[in-house]
Design a protein around this motif. Structure first.
Motif, PDB file in Angstrom:
ATOM      1  N   THR A  62       0.865  -1.175   0.000  1.00 30.98           N
ATOM      2  CA  THR A  62       0.000   0.000   0.000  1.00 30.98           C
ATOM      3  C   THR A  62       0.897   1.218   0.000  1.00 30.98           C
ATOM      4  OG1 THR A  62      -0.189   0.027   2.418  1.00 30.98           O
ATOM      5  CG2 THR A  62      -1.914  -1.130   1.206  1.00 30.98           C
ATOM      6  N   TRP A  63       0.437   2.248  -0.664  1.00 34.80           N
ATOM      7  CA  TRP A  63       1.213   3.475  -0.797  1.00 34.80           C
ATOM      8  C   TRP A  63       0.236   4.616  -1.018  1.00 34.80           C
ATOM      9  CZ3 TRP A  63       0.661   5.914  -5.534  1.00 34.80           C
ATOM     10  CH2 TRP A  63       0.053   5.149  -6.520  1.00 34.80           C
ATOM     11  N   ARG A  64       0.742   5.803  -0.884  1.00 30.95           N
ATOM     12  CA  ARG A  64      -0.090   6.985  -1.132  1.00 30.95           C
ATOM     13  C   ARG A  64       0.718   7.986  -1.946  1.00 30.95           C
ATOM     14  NH1 ARG A  64       2.038   8.123   3.865  1.00 30.95           N
ATOM     15  NH2 ARG A  64       2.919  10.194   4.010  1.00 30.95           N
ATOM     16  N   PHE A  65       0.008   8.723  -2.768  1.00 32.22           N
ATOM     17  CA  PHE A  65       0.672   9.812  -3.483  1.00 32.22           C
ATOM     18  C   PHE A  65       0.923  10.938  -2.495  1.00 32.22           C
ATOM     19  CE2 PHE A  65      -1.002   7.948  -7.462  1.00 32.22           C
ATOM     20  CZ  PHE A  65       0.171   7.963  -8.192  1.00 32.22           C
ATOM     21  N   ASP A  66       2.074  11.560  -2.590  1.00 30.47           N
ATOM     22  CA  ASP A  66       2.430  12.627  -1.662  1.00 30.47           C
ATOM     23  C   ASP A  66       1.745  13.934  -2.010  1.00 30.47           C
ATOM     24  OD1 ASP A  66       4.066  10.929  -0.187  1.00 30.47           O
ATOM     25  OD2 ASP A  66       5.761  11.291  -1.518  1.00 30.47           O
ATOM     26  N   MET A  67       1.389  14.100  -3.263  1.00 32.67           N
ATOM     27  CA  MET A  67       0.655  15.284  -3.684  1.00 32.67           C
ATOM     28  C   MET A  67      -0.285  14.868  -4.805  1.00 32.67           C
ATOM     29  SD  MET A  67       3.631  17.414  -5.552  1.00 32.67           S
ATOM     30  CE  MET A  67       5.186  16.594  -5.643  1.00 32.67           C
ATOM     31  N   LEU A  68      -1.259  15.663  -5.048  1.00 35.61           N
ATOM     32  CA  LEU A  68      -2.213  15.344  -6.098  1.00 35.61           C
ATOM     33  C   LEU A  68      -1.681  15.833  -7.444  1.00 35.61           C
ATOM     34  CD1 LEU A  68      -5.552  16.181  -4.261  1.00 35.61           C
ATOM     35  CD2 LEU A  68      -4.555  13.933  -4.710  1.00 35.61           C
ATOM     36  N   ASP A  69      -0.865  14.997  -8.056  1.00 36.95           N
ATOM     37  CA  ASP A  69      -0.341  15.322  -9.376  1.00 36.95           C
ATOM     38  C   ASP A  69      -1.421  15.085 -10.422  1.00 36.95           C
ATOM     39  OD1 ASP A  69       2.229  15.926  -8.491  1.00 36.95           O
ATOM     40  OD2 ASP A  69       2.882  13.847  -8.639  1.00 36.95           O
ATOM     41  N   ASP A  70      -1.334  15.849 -11.497  1.00 33.97           N
ATOM     42  CA  ASP A  70      -2.215  15.574 -12.621  1.00 33.97           C
ATOM     43  C   ASP A  70      -1.886  14.195 -13.165  1.00 33.97           C
ATOM     44  OD1 ASP A  70      -3.492  18.038 -12.535  1.00 33.97           O
ATOM     45  OD2 ASP A  70      -2.029  18.979 -13.872  1.00 33.97           O
ATOM     46  N   GLN A  71      -2.890  13.513 -13.634  1.00 29.01           N
ATOM     47  CA  GLN A  71      -2.660  12.197 -14.217  1.00 29.01           C
ATOM     48  C   GLN A  71      -2.179  12.379 -15.647  1.00 29.01           C
ATOM     49  OE1 GLN A  71      -5.831   9.426 -13.700  1.00 29.01           O
ATOM     50  NE2 GLN A  71      -5.546   9.344 -11.513  1.00 29.01           N
ATOM     51  N   THR A  72      -0.915  12.714 -15.773  1.00 24.78           N
ATOM     52  CA  THR A  72      -0.313  12.897 -17.078  1.00 24.78           C
ATOM     53  C   THR A  72       0.040  11.542 -17.676  1.00 24.78           C
ATOM     54  OG1 THR A  72       1.922  13.009 -16.184  1.00 24.78           O
ATOM     55  CG2 THR A  72       0.693  15.101 -16.344  1.00 24.78           C
ATOM     56  N   GLU A  73       0.335  11.555 -18.944  1.00 25.38           N
ATOM     57  CA  GLU A  73       0.759  10.317 -19.599  1.00 25.38           C
ATOM     58  C   GLU A  73       2.031   9.786 -18.961  1.00 25.38           C
ATOM     59  OE1 GLU A  73       1.457   8.494 -24.069  1.00 25.38           O
ATOM     60  OE2 GLU A  73       1.322  10.663 -23.824  1.00 25.38           O
ATOM     61  N   ASP A  74       2.975  10.673 -18.628  1.00 22.25           N
ATOM     62  CA  ASP A  74       4.223  10.226 -17.997  1.00 22.25           C
ATOM     63  C   ASP A  74       3.976   9.582 -16.637  1.00 22.25           C
ATOM     64  OD1 ASP A  74       5.756  11.049 -20.143  1.00 22.25           O
ATOM     65  OD2 ASP A  74       6.357  12.949 -19.214  1.00 22.25           O
ATOM     66  N   LEU A  75       3.112  10.186 -15.835  1.00 27.54           N
ATOM     67  CA  LEU A  75       2.806   9.612 -14.525  1.00 27.54           C
ATOM     68  C   LEU A  75       2.164   8.237 -14.675  1.00 27.54           C
ATOM     69  CD1 LEU A  75       2.574   9.835 -11.409  1.00 27.54           C
ATOM     70  CD2 LEU A  75       0.316  10.828 -11.798  1.00 27.54           C
ATOM     71  N   LEU A  76       1.184   8.123 -15.551  1.00 27.01           N
ATOM     72  CA  LEU A  76       0.510   6.839 -15.739  1.00 27.01           C
ATOM     73  C   LEU A  76       1.448   5.797 -16.341  1.00 27.01           C
ATOM     74  CD1 LEU A  76      -3.007   8.069 -16.883  1.00 27.01           C
ATOM     75  CD2 LEU A  76      -2.307   7.251 -14.623  1.00 27.01           C
ATOM     76  N   ALA A  77       2.359   6.220 -17.203  1.00 25.30           N
ATOM     77  CA  ALA A  77       3.353   5.285 -17.744  1.00 25.30           C
ATOM     78  C   ALA A  77       4.248   4.763 -16.623  1.00 25.30           C
ATOM     79  CB  ALA A  77       4.176   5.961 -18.838  1.00 25.30           C
ATOM     80  N   SER A  78       4.578   5.618 -15.659  1.00 22.08           N
ATOM     81  CA  SER A  78       5.373   5.181 -14.505  1.00 22.08           C
ATOM     82  C   SER A  78       4.586   4.197 -13.642  1.00 22.08           C
ATOM     83  CB  SER A  78       5.810   6.384 -13.666  1.00 22.08           C
ATOM     84  OG  SER A  78       6.737   7.168 -14.378  1.00 22.08           O
ATOM     85  N   VAL A  79       3.311   4.450 -13.444  1.00 19.04           N
ATOM     86  CA  VAL A  79       2.465   3.523 -12.687  1.00 19.04           C
ATOM     87  C   VAL A  79       2.412   2.173 -13.406  1.00 19.04           C
ATOM     88  CG1 VAL A  79       0.105   3.058 -11.889  1.00 19.04           C
ATOM     89  CG2 VAL A  79       1.111   5.335 -11.577  1.00 19.04           C
ATOM     90  N   LEU A  80       2.357   2.202 -14.720  1.00 17.91           N
ATOM     91  CA  LEU A  80       2.351   0.975 -15.511  1.00 17.91           C
ATOM     92  C   LEU A  80       3.642   0.191 -15.293  1.00 17.91           C
ATOM     93  CD1 LEU A  80       0.446  -0.433 -17.500  1.00 17.91           C
ATOM     94  CD2 LEU A  80       1.553   0.849 -19.337  1.00 17.91           C
ATOM     95  N   VAL A  81       4.773   0.880 -15.278  1.00 19.83           N
ATOM     96  CA  VAL A  81       6.069   0.234 -15.024  1.00 19.83           C
ATOM     97  C   VAL A  81       6.051  -0.413 -13.636  1.00 19.83           C
ATOM     98  CG1 VAL A  81       8.536   0.645 -14.620  1.00 19.83           C
ATOM     99  CG2 VAL A  81       7.397   1.705 -16.593  1.00 19.83           C
ATOM    100  N   ALA A  82       5.608   0.336 -12.625  1.00 19.81           N
ATOM    101  CA  ALA A  82       5.576  -0.188 -11.254  1.00 19.81           C
ATOM    102  C   ALA A  82       4.639  -1.386 -11.138  1.00 19.81           C
ATOM    103  CB  ALA A  82       5.176   0.913 -10.281  1.00 19.81           C
ATOM    104  N   THR A  83       3.543  -1.372 -11.890  1.00 20.75           N
ATOM    105  CA  THR A  83       2.594  -2.483 -11.850  1.00 20.75           C
ATOM    106  C   THR A  83       3.216  -3.759 -12.406  1.00 20.75           C
ATOM    107  OG1 THR A  83       0.764  -0.925 -12.077  1.00 20.75           O
ATOM    108  CG2 THR A  83       0.284  -3.226 -12.587  1.00 20.75           C
ATOM    109  N   LEU A  84       4.074  -3.628 -13.399  1.00 18.96           N
ATOM    110  CA  LEU A  84       4.724  -4.793 -14.008  1.00 18.96           C
ATOM    111  C   LEU A  84       6.055  -5.148 -13.349  1.00 18.96           C
ATOM    112  CD1 LEU A  84       3.895  -4.023 -17.738  1.00 18.96           C
ATOM    113  CD2 LEU A  84       2.889  -5.802 -16.277  1.00 18.96           C
ATOM    114  N   ALA A  85       6.488  -4.358 -12.384  1.00 19.02           N
ATOM    115  CA  ALA A  85       7.801  -4.573 -11.761  1.00 19.02           C
ATOM    116  C   ALA A  85       7.872  -5.852 -10.934  1.00 19.02           C
ATOM    117  CB  ALA A  85       8.184  -3.366 -10.902  1.00 19.02           C
ATOM    118  N   GLY A  86       6.771  -6.297 -10.358  1.00 18.43           N
ATOM    119  CA  GLY A  86       6.794  -7.556  -9.621  1.00 18.43           C
ATOM    120  C   GLY A  86       7.127  -8.721 -10.545  1.00 18.43           C
ATOM    121  N   ARG A  87       6.471  -8.739 -11.692  1.00 19.92           N
ATOM    122  CA  ARG A  87       6.742  -9.772 -12.696  1.00 19.92           C
ATOM    123  C   ARG A  87       8.186  -9.679 -13.186  1.00 19.92           C
ATOM    124  NH1 ARG A  87       3.641 -12.725 -16.425  1.00 19.92           N
ATOM    125  NH2 ARG A  87       4.738 -13.206 -18.351  1.00 19.92           N
ATOM    126  N   ALA A  88       8.641  -8.452 -13.432  1.00 16.08           N
ATOM    127  CA  ALA A  88      10.017  -8.253 -13.905  1.00 16.08           C
ATOM    128  C   ALA A  88      11.027  -8.731 -12.865  1.00 16.08           C
ATOM    129  CB  ALA A  88      10.237  -6.777 -14.229  1.00 16.08           C
TER     130      ALA A  88
END
Length: 179
Positions: free
Chosen positions: A34-60
Motif C-alpha cells: 500500500t502506498w499513497r501519493f504525496d501530492m495530487l499530481d495531474d494524471q499525465t501520460e508520464d505519470l501513468l506510464a510510470s504507474v504501468l512500469v511499477a505495476t509490471l515490476a513484480g513480474r520483472a
C-alpha cells in the motif's frame, strides 16, 4: 512472493511514486503493498506510464531473480498485475486521450477485451505500452537488484513491513538507489 513485492516497492521508489505505507507477503491473497501519493499530481501520460512500469515490476523482478513468473503475476483474474496493467494501458489508449492512434476518439466500454479483439490497432497500441513498460521494469530490476534483494530478505524475515521499521528501510533503499 517476497521478490515480487520488493520489485513493486523498489520500482515505486525509483520512479518517485508516492510513499510506501506497508509491504506484506502475509495477506490473504498473497503479497501486497500500500502506498499513497504525496501530492495530487495531474494524471499525465508520464505519470501513468510510470504507474504501468511499477505495476509490471513484480513480474520483472521474478524474471530477473527467479527466472520464471507466477501465473498472472499475483492476484485473481480481476486483480492480477497483468489485469491491472492491461486495464491501465487500455484506458490510456482508449479513454484518457493518450492514444498512439486516434487520441481524441473516446472508446469507453464495459467489455475492453471485446474491443481489443475487434480493433487490431488498439490491441497493438495497448500491447506496445505493456511491452515498453515491462522492458523498463526489467531494466530497473537489473539496475537495482541489490535493493530488491535487500527488501525481499527483510520481507522473508518479517512478513510485513510498516511504520517506523519500513520508513528506516525505505531511507536505506533510497540511499542505495541514488548512488
Amino acid at each position: 512472493m517476497a521478490v515480487h513485492e520488493a520489485g513493486h516497492a523498489v520500482a515505486r521508489l525509483c520512479l518517485g511514486l508516492g510513499t510506501l505505507e506497508m509491504i506484506t507477503i502475509e495477506a490473504a491473497e498473497g503479497g501486497a503493498i500500500t502506498w499513497r501519493f504525496d501530492m495530487l499530481d495531474d494524471q499525465t501520460e508520464d505519470l501513468l506510464a510510470s504507474v504501468l512500469v511499477a505495476t509490471l515490476a513484480g513480474r520483472a523482478a521474478e524474471e530477473e531473480f527467479i527466472g520464471s513468473v507466477a501465473a498472472s503475476s499475483g492476484g485473481g483474474p480481476d486483480f492480477s498485475d497483468l489485469a491491472l496493467a492491461t486495464d491501465l494501458a487500455f484506458r490510456m489508449e482508449a479513454t484518457l486521450g493518450f492514444g498512439q492512434k486516434r487520441p481524441l476518439l473516446y472508446r469507453a466500454t464495459s467489455e475492453p477485451a471485446l474491443l481489443l479483439a475487434l480493433d487490431a490497432d488498439l490491441k497493438e497500441s495497448v500491447d506496445a505500452r505493456l511491452e515498453t513498460a515491462h522492458a523498463t521494469a526489467r531494466q530497473l530490476m537489473s539496475r537495482h537488484g541489490n535493493a530488491v534483494e535487500f527488501l525481499a530478505a527483510h520481507l522473508i524475515t518479517h512478513g510485513t513491513l510498516e511504520g517506523p521499521g519500513l520508513d528506516h528501510l525505505v531511507a536505506q533503499l533510497r540511499e542505495a538507489i541514488h548512488q
